[in-house]
Design a protein around this motif. Structure first.
Motif, PDB file in Angstrom:
ATOM      1  N   VAL A  84       0.815  -1.224   0.000  1.00  0.00           N
ATOM      2  CA  VAL A  84       0.000   0.000   0.000  1.00  0.00           C
ATOM      3  C   VAL A  84       0.844   1.269   0.000  1.00  0.00           C
ATOM      4  CG1 VAL A  84      -1.818  -1.233   1.223  1.00  0.00           C
ATOM      5  CG2 VAL A  84      -0.214   0.170   2.526  1.00  0.00           C
ATOM      6  N   GLY A  85       2.141   1.152   0.249  1.00  0.00           N
ATOM      7  CA  GLY A  85       3.000   2.333   0.186  1.00  0.00           C
ATOM      8  C   GLY A  85       3.403   2.878   1.533  1.00  0.00           C
ATOM      9  N   ARG A  86       4.460   3.704   1.522  1.00  0.00           N
ATOM     10  CA  ARG A  86       5.038   4.230   2.761  1.00  0.00           C
ATOM     11  C   ARG A  86       4.198   5.364   3.353  1.00  0.00           C
ATOM     12  NH1 ARG A  86       7.560  -0.130   0.948  1.00  0.00           N
ATOM     13  NH2 ARG A  86       9.563   0.192  -0.076  1.00  0.00           N
ATOM     14  N   ARG A  87       3.683   6.245   2.474  1.00  0.00           N
ATOM     15  CA  ARG A  87       2.982   7.442   2.932  1.00  0.00           C
ATOM     16  C   ARG A  87       1.733   7.086   3.744  1.00  0.00           C
ATOM     17  NH1 ARG A  87       1.260  12.827   1.894  1.00  0.00           N
ATOM     18  NH2 ARG A  87      -0.995  12.930   1.619  1.00  0.00           N
ATOM     19  N   ARG A  88       0.920   6.155   3.260  1.00  0.00           N
ATOM     20  CA  ARG A  88      -0.307   5.806   3.966  1.00  0.00           C
ATOM     21  C   ARG A  88      -0.017   5.237   5.347  1.00  0.00           C
ATOM     22  NH1 ARG A  88      -3.330   2.637  -1.014  1.00  0.00           N
ATOM     23  NH2 ARG A  88      -3.609   4.457  -2.377  1.00  0.00           N
ATOM     24  N   ILE A  89       0.977   4.373   5.419  1.00  0.00           N
ATOM     25  CA  ILE A  89       1.331   3.791   6.728  1.00  0.00           C
ATOM     26  C   ILE A  89       1.749   4.885   7.704  1.00  0.00           C
ATOM     27  CG2 ILE A  89       2.949   2.268   7.923  1.00  0.00           C
ATOM     28  CD1 ILE A  89       0.999   0.714   6.279  1.00  0.00           C
ATOM     29  N   MET A  90       2.542   5.837   7.233  1.00  0.00           N
ATOM     30  CA  MET A  90       3.009   6.914   8.108  1.00  0.00           C
ATOM     31  C   MET A  90       1.839   7.744   8.634  1.00  0.00           C
ATOM     32  SD  MET A  90       6.395   7.116   8.517  1.00  0.00           S
ATOM     33  CE  MET A  90       6.807   8.856   8.700  1.00  0.00           C
ATOM     34  N   LEU A  91       0.950   8.175   7.757  1.00  0.00           N
ATOM     35  CA  LEU A  91      -0.139   9.056   8.171  1.00  0.00           C
ATOM     36  C   LEU A  91      -1.073   8.373   9.158  1.00  0.00           C
ATOM     37  CD1 LEU A  91      -1.044  10.716   4.735  1.00  0.00           C
ATOM     38  CD2 LEU A  91       0.312  11.690   6.589  1.00  0.00           C
ATOM     39  N   VAL A  92      -1.468   7.148   8.860  1.00  0.00           N
ATOM     40  CA  VAL A  92      -2.407   6.435   9.735  1.00  0.00           C
ATOM     41  C   VAL A  92      -1.804   6.242  11.123  1.00  0.00           C
ATOM     42  CG1 VAL A  92      -3.513   4.207  10.146  1.00  0.00           C
ATOM     43  CG2 VAL A  92      -3.674   5.286   7.894  1.00  0.00           C
ATOM     44  N   ASN A  93      -0.538   5.902  11.176  1.00  0.00           N
ATOM     45  CA  ASN A  93       0.032   5.520  12.467  1.00  0.00           C
ATOM     46  C   ASN A  93       0.541   6.694  13.290  1.00  0.00           C
ATOM     47  OD1 ASN A  93      -0.003   2.440  12.802  1.00  0.00           O
ATOM     48  ND2 ASN A  93       0.512   2.773  10.647  1.00  0.00           N
ATOM     49  N   ILE A  94       0.754   7.850  12.684  1.00  0.00           N
ATOM     50  CA  ILE A  94       0.978   9.055  13.487  1.00  0.00           C
ATOM     51  C   ILE A  94      -0.280   9.341  14.319  1.00  0.00           C
ATOM     52  CG2 ILE A  94       1.231  11.566  13.377  1.00  0.00           C
ATOM     53  CD1 ILE A  94       3.116  11.126  10.969  1.00  0.00           C
ATOM     54  N   ALA A  95      -1.441   9.213  13.672  1.00  0.00           N
ATOM     55  CA  ALA A  95      -2.701   9.424  14.394  1.00  0.00           C
ATOM     56  C   ALA A  95      -2.932   8.322  15.419  1.00  0.00           C
ATOM     57  CB  ALA A  95      -3.859   9.478  13.396  1.00  0.00           C
ATOM     58  N   TRP A  96      -2.669   7.078  15.040  1.00  0.00           N
ATOM     59  CA  TRP A  96      -2.903   5.935  15.933  1.00  0.00           C
ATOM     60  C   TRP A  96      -2.072   6.062  17.208  1.00  0.00           C
ATOM     61  CZ3 TRP A  96      -5.363   1.048  14.255  1.00  0.00           C
ATOM     62  CH2 TRP A  96      -5.347   0.065  15.239  1.00  0.00           C
ATOM     63  N   ALA A 115      -3.508  -1.910  28.357  1.00  0.00           N
ATOM     64  CA  ALA A 115      -4.200  -1.864  27.066  1.00  0.00           C
ATOM     65  C   ALA A 115      -3.809  -0.605  26.292  1.00  0.00           C
ATOM     66  CB  ALA A 115      -5.708  -1.908  27.280  1.00  0.00           C
ATOM     67  N   GLY A 116      -3.706   0.528  27.019  1.00  0.00           N
ATOM     68  CA  GLY A 116      -3.280   1.764  26.370  1.00  0.00           C
ATOM     69  C   GLY A 116      -1.872   1.665  25.835  1.00  0.00           C
ATOM     70  N   ARG A 117      -0.996   1.029  26.609  1.00  0.00           N
ATOM     71  CA  ARG A 117       0.383   0.844  26.158  1.00  0.00           C
ATOM     72  C   ARG A 117       0.435  -0.060  24.921  1.00  0.00           C
ATOM     73  NH1 ARG A 117       3.804   3.779  26.618  1.00  0.00           N
ATOM     74  NH2 ARG A 117       5.548   2.396  27.067  1.00  0.00           N
ATOM     75  N   PHE A 118      -0.390  -1.090  24.899  1.00  0.00           N
ATOM     76  CA  PHE A 118      -0.435  -1.993  23.751  1.00  0.00           C
ATOM     77  C   PHE A 118      -0.878  -1.257  22.483  1.00  0.00           C
ATOM     78  CE2 PHE A 118      -3.032  -4.815  21.062  1.00  0.00           C
ATOM     79  CZ  PHE A 118      -2.066  -5.747  20.686  1.00  0.00           C
ATOM     80  N   LEU A 119      -1.949  -0.462  22.588  1.00  0.00           N
ATOM     81  CA  LEU A 119      -2.439   0.286  21.428  1.00  0.00           C
ATOM     82  C   LEU A 119      -1.403   1.286  20.937  1.00  0.00           C
ATOM     83  CD1 LEU A 119      -6.146   0.916  22.495  1.00  0.00           C
ATOM     84  CD2 LEU A 119      -5.326  -0.588  20.666  1.00  0.00           C
ATOM     85  N   THR A 120      -0.751   1.968  21.871  1.00  0.00           N
ATOM     86  CA  THR A 120       0.302   2.910  21.488  1.00  0.00           C
ATOM     87  C   THR A 120       1.412   2.191  20.742  1.00  0.00           C
ATOM     88  OG1 THR A 120      -0.170   4.265  23.435  1.00  0.00           O
ATOM     89  CG2 THR A 120       1.941   4.624  22.346  1.00  0.00           C
ATOM     90  N   GLY A 121       1.775   1.015  21.238  1.00  0.00           N
ATOM     91  CA  GLY A 121       2.859   0.258  20.624  1.00  0.00           C
ATOM     92  C   GLY A 121       2.584  -0.113  19.181  1.00  0.00           C
ATOM     93  N   ILE A 122       1.325  -0.369  18.828  1.00  0.00           N
ATOM     94  CA  ILE A 122       1.001  -0.706  17.436  1.00  0.00           C
ATOM     95  C   ILE A 122       1.405   0.439  16.506  1.00  0.00           C
ATOM     96  CG2 ILE A 122      -0.897  -1.119  15.823  1.00  0.00           C
ATOM     97  CD1 ILE A 122      -2.320  -2.659  18.035  1.00  0.00           C
ATOM     98  N   GLY A 123       1.061   1.668  16.886  1.00  0.00           N
ATOM     99  CA  GLY A 123       1.449   2.820  16.068  1.00  0.00           C
ATOM    100  C   GLY A 123       2.951   3.018  16.016  1.00  0.00           C
TER     101      GLY A 123
END
Length: 455
Positions: A84-96, A115-123
């Motif tokens: 899907v490309g580098r740009r999309r991954i960057m934008l989504v996960n800055i917000a995440w 749980a909060g730490r886990f979600l943060t870690g995904i981004g």
């Protein structure tokens, strides 16, 4: 130089600066997240009214929840980043990432905090896995280690910011305020990234989108390979993309070794950042002194990592990584002794170079090693598999501190990991020649020639 080529070079330089700057800023908050937990552990251990009664063993496990999230985020980004490309991954996960930090700041129990730490870690994991691929495709081949080091030095720089924030703001904002600071990227960074971060023209070319690649190339000044220099599999959609390419014969064994290098580097990085303040408090240093050691650990990583990357562009990253691993081992073995204070400070700084600084170099080595069709997956594999080491590090530290063993054993164990990392790094040389010249462009082959020997 003609006016046309000068204009293209100016556009390329401007684009590269935006890519490097935005990637650095994203990883600055990754480093902030890495260290901020270590700064609040003493508070959470001492005051059960915050998230509940917390033991050192539970604190170590909580530290690992973020790393499990990083593992998930990195491997997911690797699975889809080359599609899907580098740009999309960057934008989504800055917000995440930002949302995860905000949720963590509001938690009132051990479970919701984890749980909060886990979600943060995904981004965090997705960002770490993507920026190396992005920078490698915009930076000149002979300066990729340097630009990667600048970008990934955002991690220890964020650690410095977290340590300073804890020293200055802890009494004012409390631990929740420190986590709210980590939610700022959605307001400060995401709009800039949306406006200024381009997609990689090399990635577009690898997916067969030649017209889009040419348009982005003209807009950014990033030159595409000349006709005839790129294999057909690079000019059209590659047969093997992402993890499938990593599992193919030329890359399989090197991929395993590179993963083990990252495992060692991140075990040291997370183990030291999580437990160094607590260990130093146990040795009789006050809270501010203990946080100052954490600050110095990350400052040493920044300065030492940038110097080491400059050497890596000239001598090859493999030898430099092995050397910095060994430097960390020596420094860690010295730290339990009754050293003069200035010598102890120097040892902590060198440990930072050999742990966090080494991991910066590993990301650069890995992102330069793989072709465009597998680059995001390669960096993601090392970031994801390496996070298993990051998970182990805080847990080991928590077990040792909880058992009252003391810092000496922890430092000795971390030193042993450093030696293992150096040995694995040296083993890469015996198999690096397995990569094929048809998998990458000539520029990419030249960039890694110093780290490979013919098979």
């Amino acid at each position: 130089m003609t006016s046309t080529s000068a204009s293209a070079e100016a556009r390329r330089s401007r684009t590269l600066h935006w890519v490097v700057g935005l990637s650095f800023a994203a990883l600055l908050f990754d480093g902030y997240d890495l260290v901020v937990y270590g700064t609040v552990v003493p508070t959470l251990l001492a005051d059960k009214s915050q998230i509940g009664a917390l033991t050192p063993e539970q604190a170590g496990t909580l530290g690992s929840w973020a790393l499990i999230g990083v593992l998930v985020g990195a491997l997911t980004a690797g699975a889809i980043g080359d599609l899907v490309g580098r740009r999309r991954i960057m934008l989504v996960n800055i917000a995440w990432f930002s949302v995860g930090m905000a949720l963590t700041a509001t938690t009132t129990s051990i479970f919701t905090f984890g749980a909060g730490r886990f979600l943060t870690g995904i981004g965090v994991g997705a960002l770490v896995a993507t920026v190396g691929a992005l920078v490698a495709e915009f930076a000149p081949a002979d300066r990729r280690n340097r630009y990667n080091a600048i970008v990934y030095s955002g991690i220890p720089a964020g650690g410095v910011c977290a340590a300073l924030a804890a020293i200055v703001l802890d009494d004012v904002a409390g631990w929740r305020g420190l986590f709210w600071i980590g939610a700022l990227p959605v307001l400060l960074l995401l709009p800039l990234a949306w406006a200024k971060l381009p997609e990689s023209p090399l990635w577009l070319l690898s997916r067969g989108e030649t017209e889009r690649a040419a348009a982005v190339s003209r807009r950014t000044g990033v030159a595409l390979p000349a006709a005839g220099t790129v294999p057909a599999t690079q000019a059209t959609k590659a047969d093997k993309v992402g993890y499938a390419a990593l599992a193919s014969r030329p890359y399989l064994v090197p991929t395993i070794l590179l993963g083990l290098m990252s495992f060692s580097g991140l075990l040291l990085t997370y183990g030291l950042n999580t437990w160094l303040p607590q260990i130093m408090e146990g040795k009789g240093y006050g809270k501010d002194y203990a946080l100052a050691f954490l600050l110095l650990l990350n400052l040493g990583a920044i300065v030492g990592g940038l110097i080491a990357s400059w050497v890596a562009d000239r001598k090859g990253a493999r030898r430099v990584v092995a050397t910095t691993f060994l430097l960390a081992a020596v420094a860690l073995l010295l730290m339990p002794f009754d050293l003069p204070f200035t010598v102890l400070l120097a040892a902590v700084a060198v440990a930072g170079v050999g742990s966090i600084g080494t991991q910066v170099l590993i990301y650069g080595l890995v992102s330069n090693y793989y072709p465009t069709s597998a680059r995001a997956a390669g960096v993601a594999w090392c970031a994801g598999f390496g996070r298993l080491g990051g998970i182990v590090g805080p847990v080991i530290g928590g077990i040792l501190v909880g058992a009252g063993v003391g810092g000496s054993t922890a430092f000795q164990l971390f030193a042993a990991v450093s030696v293992v990392g150096a040995v694995v790094t040296l083993c890469v040389r015996g198999v690096a020649g397995g990569r094929t010249s048809t998998a990458v462009t000539p520029d990419e082959e030249a960039a890694v020639a110093r780290d490979a020997v013919p098979a």
